[in-house]
Write a protein that holds these residues in place. Structure first.
Motif, short mmCIF file in Angstrom:
data_model
loop_
_atom_site.label_atom_id
_atom_site.label_comp_id
_atom_site.label_asym_id
_atom_site.label_seq_id
_atom_site.Cartn_x
_atom_site.Cartn_y
_atom_site.Cartn_z
N ASN A 26 -1.49 1.87 9.02
CA ASN A 26 -2.16 0.70 8.17
C ASN A 26 -2.88 1.40 7.55
O ASN A 26 -3.36 2.46 7.47
N LEU A 57 -13.94 -8.33 14.52
CA LEU A 57 -14.22 -8.37 13.66
C LEU A 57 -14.19 -7.11 12.62
O LEU A 57 -15.19 -5.92 12.78
N MET A 63 -3.07 -9.47 15.88
CA MET A 63 -2.80 -8.45 14.78
C MET A 63 -2.14 -7.59 15.91
O MET A 63 -1.86 -6.28 15.66
N ASP A 117 3.42 -11.05 16.34
CA ASP A 117 2.38 -11.58 14.97
C ASP A 117 2.28 -11.21 13.30
O ASP A 117 2.72 -12.01 12.91
N CYS A 152 1.63 -8.97 11.95
CA CYS A 152 -0.16 -8.44 11.75
C CYS A 152 -0.18 -7.31 12.03
O CYS A 152 -0.80 -6.71 13.61
N MET A 153 -0.29 -6.03 11.55
CA MET A 153 -0.49 -4.63 11.90
C MET A 153 -2.14 -4.41 11.57
O MET A 153 -2.81 -4.80 10.73
N THR A 165 -5.56 -2.49 12.07
CA THR A 165 -6.17 -1.54 11.28
C THR A 165 -6.92 -0.49 11.81
O THR A 165 -7.48 0.85 11.79
N GLU A 198 -2.46 -13.66 21.79
CA GLU A 198 -2.72 -15.36 21.57
C GLU A 198 -2.25 -16.56 21.67
O GLU A 198 -1.24 -16.56 20.82
N TYR A 252 -2.16 -20.44 18.85
CA TYR A 252 -2.40 -19.68 18.26
C TYR A 252 -3.15 -20.00 16.70
O TYR A 252 -4.00 -19.28 16.27
N ASN A 266 -7.00 -18.90 15.78
CA ASN A 266 -6.95 -17.55 14.24
C ASN A 266 -7.77 -17.95 13.59
O ASN A 266 -7.94 -17.68 12.61
#
Lengths: 384, 384
Positions: free
Chosen positions: A45, A111, A173, A214, A216-217, A219, A260, A375, A379
């Protein structure tokens, strides 16, 4: 034992007060040597967290004396103040352990877009340094959990006298570009950082890189491999890579099993592809189809949604020459209905989707999960 | 009036018995002339349904006399038998209307991998041919609905004496590669098929192509534009393209507003991109982040998930120089927290995410929806 299964390592997992829940949230792993060789892979990312930016610098010389990891905050998109927090955390570890800050990896998870409290981190580092122990691997694995429901550990003991052990965290993620989430693997084998790096890239390419829960990569993804050399044994490249790959695959499957909200663990196996890349591209496209994933949640063997996803790729295949089997039932042959979809039993948690492209002899398997109410709930409510 | 708003068209929507619900499931639109020029765009999914394969052939000469559409089955991955069903449906329309089967477009929507009952289709075509009327546009729009909760119609009346009207369906698998779902637009303007084609591609590029509700590209997407020339008026390219774009945008927004299970309509506006393509790539990446979409469902302005998605693209930008505003609140400036996220009000259905890349002066807006429990429910239970 996990991250302390190999000799030459001590670990600790303590409460630094970063998590509102009051659970363990800071882990420290120290390499006691005699070697301090290391390798690491990081998220691809472009929006990298401050600890990733720091740790990439640390890895330049392949020397790592310790790694400190915190949950309760990703320290990503926190600007220069956030980078200072990472740097100061490494300095605190260096002071406590009598090593160079430039040899301390830092990992964070939680977060994005919130500053971490430096005072709590520094105090937590002192507590952890005093708690370092050979039998504290599980505590360390617990301290890096976020929405994970259980700690993830794995190990491999070679009959030749060396060991590989590791810990991992990851729940959302979860679609690594190169590495996934936070993973620390240790070994007491005698290996240079160059050989560690080659083995680590070989192992992650076919394990963490093929987990796409999911789409989502993160960071903050980091996989670090530390070698203490304490066994005094120097393994061959091949035997070490196989052992490391086995440990990485074990951890990747634990990540999938604890993703998740998931109610199914899905393996999408693409066979007879023209290239391994084609097989990965096709498997990943299916793993990212929300419609397919929701159907599996509903125990619906909707193979049309598999082919609709396959058709969005530029892999080599005849769109009307593809076979699909789900949990052993051949529901589609050459793009036409075959066995009745009612024969497919999707009640087990494990789901196997077999896609035959009839375009070559390469293969790859992507691991993913279904799309569930849990999920969505986790989320939409998760902010810790 | 919609698809019959322009003069020179008649339509019908009837019950052919394809849907278990017993609702209207077959629509017929006839071009009464004097012109029968047409243009169409189709899904770029390589796995194309039989009606798409048929209709691509019909479009070769730019002449279309009628279009027949059914819900209750996609006729995709049904092999040569499925193609025969599409062909026979076109022949039935040709016989009823006294036109050439080679001038009849066919569209289907519903479950993939199931054969359609030809006898019911042929009987339905006869019923529809006898019911063709100038005021049956709404019935036709209803007959193409699947999980749509309402019919979608739009129209534009030019002060210069010509009209553009259309109908659309689409609720899931809503991420067009070129066109989306089933859309029929009619006009009584005097235009050649070449000019219609240019205007249609220009309009769909900035409307249906920028709708990405769930990231799943259909196998059956078709947008057809038919011109009767009945107004006797020949508009300029620019004024016609603007009118057509307005009708397409209206229909695209109706598709978004009725997307399966959605509770928010999200516009992701990317500004100051180096190129329009970059803006589209960035907007689409965010629109496909399940974590971002679930956060919006939970009224959580989680801008870290926006930037984590942006960071997966190869668009031109400085990862630490991006601004993000959500519903007018600047939550992130140059990659650092700005206004408190608590200030963002996400209770309205409409959500505006503004991403400033500071890399140029191009812009694009992608329309998407949130990820909700209802989406999971509809797509785990939907099999009709």
């Amino acid at each position: 034992m996990s991250v302390t299964a190999a000799s030459g390592f001590a670990a600790a997992g303590v409460v630094a007060g970063l998590k509102a829940s009051g659970r363990r949230d800071l882990a420290l792993v120290r390499n006691l040597g005699p070697l301090n060789a290391a390798a690491a892979v990081f998220t691809t990312n472009r929006c990298k967290a401050n600890p990733v930016l720091w740790s990439q610098q640390v890895m330049q010389d392949g020397v790592v004396s310790a790694i400190v990891l915190n949950s309760g905050g990703a320290n990503c998109y926190t600007g220069s103040q956030g980078f200072q927090v990472t740097h100061a955390t490494a300095e605190a570890v260096a002071t406590e352990l009598g090593v160079s800050a430039g040899d301390v990896l830092v990992c964070s998870t939680g977060l994005i877009g919130e500053q971490l409290p430096l005072d709590k981190l520094v105090a937590g580092v002192t507590t952890a340094a005093n708690a370092l122990a050979r039998d504290a691997g599980l505590g360390a694995a617990e301290a890096i959990m976020t929405t994970d429901t259980r700690a993830k550990e794995a190990q491999f003991r070679s009959p030749n006298g060396w060991t590989v052990g590791g810990m991992a965290k990851g729940a959302g993620m979860l679609a690594p570009g190169l590495a996934t989430m936070l993973v620390v693997v240790t070994t007491d084998a005698v290996l240079t950082s160059g050989r560690l790096d080659a083995a680590l890239r070989r192992a992650t390419r076919v394990t963490f890189d093929r987990l796409d829960s999911d789409g989502c990569m993160s960071t903050n993804d980091t996989v670090a491999l530390l070698a203490s050399g304490a066994s005094g044994v120097e393994p061959g490249d091949e035997e070490f890579a196989l052992a490391l790959t086995a440990v990485c695959r074990d951890l990747a499957e634990q990540l999938q099993a604890d993703a998740e909200g998931a109610s199914h663990d899905i393996a999408i196996e693409v066979v007879n592809a023209a290239s391994e890349d084609d097989a990965v591209v096709v498997g990943r496209a299916v793993s990212r189809s929300n419609l397919f994933k929701a159907a599996i949640f509903g125990n619906d063997p909707n193979w049309g949604r598999v082919l609709a996803a396959v058709g969005t790729t530029d892999a080599e295949f005849d769109p009307y020459g593809i076979d699909v089997a789900i949990n052993g039932v051949q529901v589609c042959t050459s793009g036409e209905p075959d066995q009745p979809r009612d024969l497919v039993d999707l009640t087990p948690r494990a789901v196997h989707v077999l896609i035959d492209l009839h375009a070559g002899d390469e293969t790859a398997t992507i691991l993913t999960n279904d799309l569930t109410h849990d999920y969505v709930h986790e989320n939409s409510a998760y902010a810790s």
